[in-house]
Design a protein around this motif. Structure first.
Motif, short mmCIF file in Angstrom:
data_model
loop_
_atom_site.label_atom_id
_atom_site.label_comp_id
_atom_site.label_asym_id
_atom_site.label_seq_id
_atom_site.Cartn_x
_atom_site.Cartn_y
_atom_site.Cartn_z
N LEU A 165 36.99 48.69 45.24
CA LEU A 165 35.81 47.76 45.96
C LEU A 165 36.09 46.99 45.06
O LEU A 165 35.58 45.46 45.57
CB LEU A 165 34.59 48.42 45.86
CG LEU A 165 34.26 49.15 47.37
CD1 LEU A 165 33.26 49.38 47.57
CD2 LEU A 165 34.49 48.42 48.36
N ARG A 166 36.49 47.26 43.43
CA ARG A 166 36.71 45.98 42.48
C ARG A 166 37.42 44.38 43.13
O ARG A 166 36.74 43.36 42.93
CB ARG A 166 37.26 46.63 41.20
CG ARG A 166 36.98 45.47 39.95
CD ARG A 166 37.31 46.19 39.12
NE ARG A 166 37.27 47.91 38.33
CZ ARG A 166 37.43 48.60 37.90
NH1 ARG A 166 39.07 48.00 37.73
NH2 ARG A 166 37.43 49.57 37.89
N HIS A 167 38.62 44.49 43.42
CA HIS A 167 39.04 43.25 43.60
C HIS A 167 39.65 43.03 45.09
O HIS A 167 39.73 42.22 45.86
CB HIS A 167 40.92 43.53 43.35
CG HIS A 167 40.97 43.97 41.61
ND1 HIS A 167 41.10 45.26 41.59
CD2 HIS A 167 40.82 43.00 40.62
CE1 HIS A 167 40.64 45.40 39.89
NE2 HIS A 167 41.35 44.44 39.12
N VAL A 168 38.50 43.71 45.76
CA VAL A 168 38.24 43.51 47.02
C VAL A 168 37.70 41.70 47.24
O VAL A 168 38.69 41.17 48.01
CB VAL A 168 37.15 44.15 47.83
CG1 VAL A 168 36.82 43.90 49.45
CG2 VAL A 168 37.72 45.92 48.10
N PRO A 169 36.90 41.55 47.00
CA PRO A 169 36.58 39.95 46.67
C PRO A 169 37.79 39.04 46.63
O PRO A 169 37.92 38.21 46.97
CB PRO A 169 35.32 40.10 45.87
CG PRO A 169 34.50 40.74 45.91
CD PRO A 169 35.75 41.92 45.83
N LEU A 170 38.50 39.61 46.07
CA LEU A 170 39.88 38.60 44.58
C LEU A 170 40.92 38.21 46.17
O LEU A 170 41.39 37.24 46.21
CB LEU A 170 40.67 38.83 43.84
CG LEU A 170 39.67 39.03 43.16
CD1 LEU A 170 40.34 39.88 41.35
CD2 LEU A 170 39.14 37.83 42.22
N ILE A 171 40.64 39.10 47.15
CA ILE A 171 41.86 39.06 48.52
C ILE A 171 41.38 38.91 49.30
O ILE A 171 41.69 38.08 49.91
CB ILE A 171 42.63 40.45 48.64
CG1 ILE A 171 43.49 40.59 46.35
CG2 ILE A 171 43.73 40.19 49.25
CD1 ILE A 171 44.42 41.94 46.87
N VAL A 172 40.30 39.44 49.82
CA VAL A 172 39.25 39.56 51.13
C VAL A 172 38.35 38.66 51.27
O VAL A 172 37.65 38.66 50.65
CB VAL A 172 38.99 40.56 51.50
CG1 VAL A 172 37.74 40.95 52.54
CG2 VAL A 172 39.74 42.26 51.40
N SER A 173 38.78 37.24 51.54
CA SER A 173 38.24 36.45 51.57
C SER A 173 36.84 35.74 52.88
O SER A 173 37.38 36.58 53.50
CB SER A 173 39.08 34.32 51.28
OG SER A 173 40.51 34.84 52.51
N PRO A 174 36.63 34.73 52.47
CA PRO A 174 35.83 34.22 53.43
C PRO A 174 36.50 33.89 55.18
O PRO A 174 35.69 34.37 56.63
CB PRO A 174 34.89 33.45 53.38
CG PRO A 174 34.87 33.73 51.95
CD PRO A 174 36.14 34.01 51.96
N VAL A 175 37.12 33.87 54.66
CA VAL A 175 38.93 32.91 55.53
C VAL A 175 39.48 34.38 56.79
O VAL A 175 39.34 34.72 58.03
CB VAL A 175 39.99 32.76 55.51
CG1 VAL A 175 40.82 31.50 56.53
CG2 VAL A 175 39.28 31.03 55.20
N SER A 176 38.85 35.57 55.42
CA SER A 176 40.12 36.86 56.18
C SER A 176 38.61 37.44 57.36
O SER A 176 39.20 37.78 58.30
CB SER A 176 40.30 37.73 55.26
OG SER A 176 40.70 37.03 54.33
#
Length: 257
Positions: free
Chosen positions: A175-186
């Motif tokens: 889960l560590r890098h999820v916020p970097l790629i899964v943006s609010p737009v996603s």
């Protein structure tokens, strides 16, 4: 064939217009709507949860084989979650719901139509659209949206579990890098697809059931037509929402100072 296809599309859109007009100008059967929401949600939640779990698991296994070659297993969770939220998850879970909810609703309404139960409602002076169709239409949309969102959450859990078992990536690392790629737009893109697929499913299954003719064979044809038409329309709408979403995102980024 093209004429028949256009006739079906036009009839379905006119039916949707009739439903929306009834919802706007006539009193809604709130109790029956909540009854439909509860019924669809309870009946379909196990199927949707299982589908979501395995969608996330499959995406994790597929991405693990690719990122492992580049020594980037730390990004496994972010890549799998992004792909699941934006494209694969809503599409596959909607397919499961079309077979479960869509087929059941078209069979139920088709049986009511060929046994003249809908005609009986009309003979009593009531509007079948208001009494029978609108509660199911609204119930399917609300339930499908919830079920699709719950299925996406289960896909994350499935991805985390397979990431630990298959690739040795623990939950925190997954889960560590999820916020970097899964943006609010996603996330917004996935929710828009969930809502769009729910409307498509509710419209087609209620239309096919309501327009059933020909007795038991007609009910069977309505169920098959619902499954096939819904899947084709969901794929088309998936492409359209992705295409329009990319255009809007490009415009927003272009105007950003």
């Amino acid at each position: 064939m093209i004429t028949s296809l256009l006739d079906q599309v036009g009839s379905t859109l006119l039916f949707l217009q009739k439903i929306l007009r009834t919802m706007m100008f006539k009193k809604l059967k709130v109790h029956e709507i909540f009854e439909q929401i509860w019924k669809v949600t309870v009946d379909s939640f196990p199927t949707t949860a299982m589908a979501g779990f395995f969608v996330g698991a499959i995406m994790t296994v597929q991405f693990a084989m690719q990122v492992k070659e580049f020594g980037a297993l730390g990004y496994l969770g972010a890549l799998a979650t992004s792909a699941t939220f934006r494209e694969v998850g809503p599409l596959l879970i909607a397919f499961m719901l079309s077979g479960k909810v869509g087929a059941f609703t078209s069979a139920e309404l088709g049986t009511m139509k060929v046994t003249e139960q809908i005609d009986a409602v009309r003979c009593l002076g009531a509007d079948p659209i208001q009494e029978i169709i609108v509660p199911r239409f609204v119930g399917i949309i609300v339930s499908s949206f919830f079920l699709l969102a719950a299925g996406l959450m289960m896909s994350v859990f499935g991805g985390m579990l397979l990431g630990e078992l298959f690739a040795g990536v623990n939950y925190e690392e997954y889960l560590r890098h999820v916020p970097l790629i899964v943006s609010p737009v996603s996330i917004l893109s996935g929710l828009v697809k969930c809502g769009t697929f729910a409307v498509v499913l509710a419209t087609i299954c209620t239309y096919q059931g309501y327009s059933t003719t020909g007795g038991a064979k007609g009910v069977g044809r309505a169920v098959v037509a619902t499954a096939v038409t819904t899947m084709i329309c969901i794929v088309v709408m998936d492409w359209m929402t992705s295409f329009i979403g990319d255009i809007i995102l490009t415009m927003v980024r272009g105007f950003r100072p």
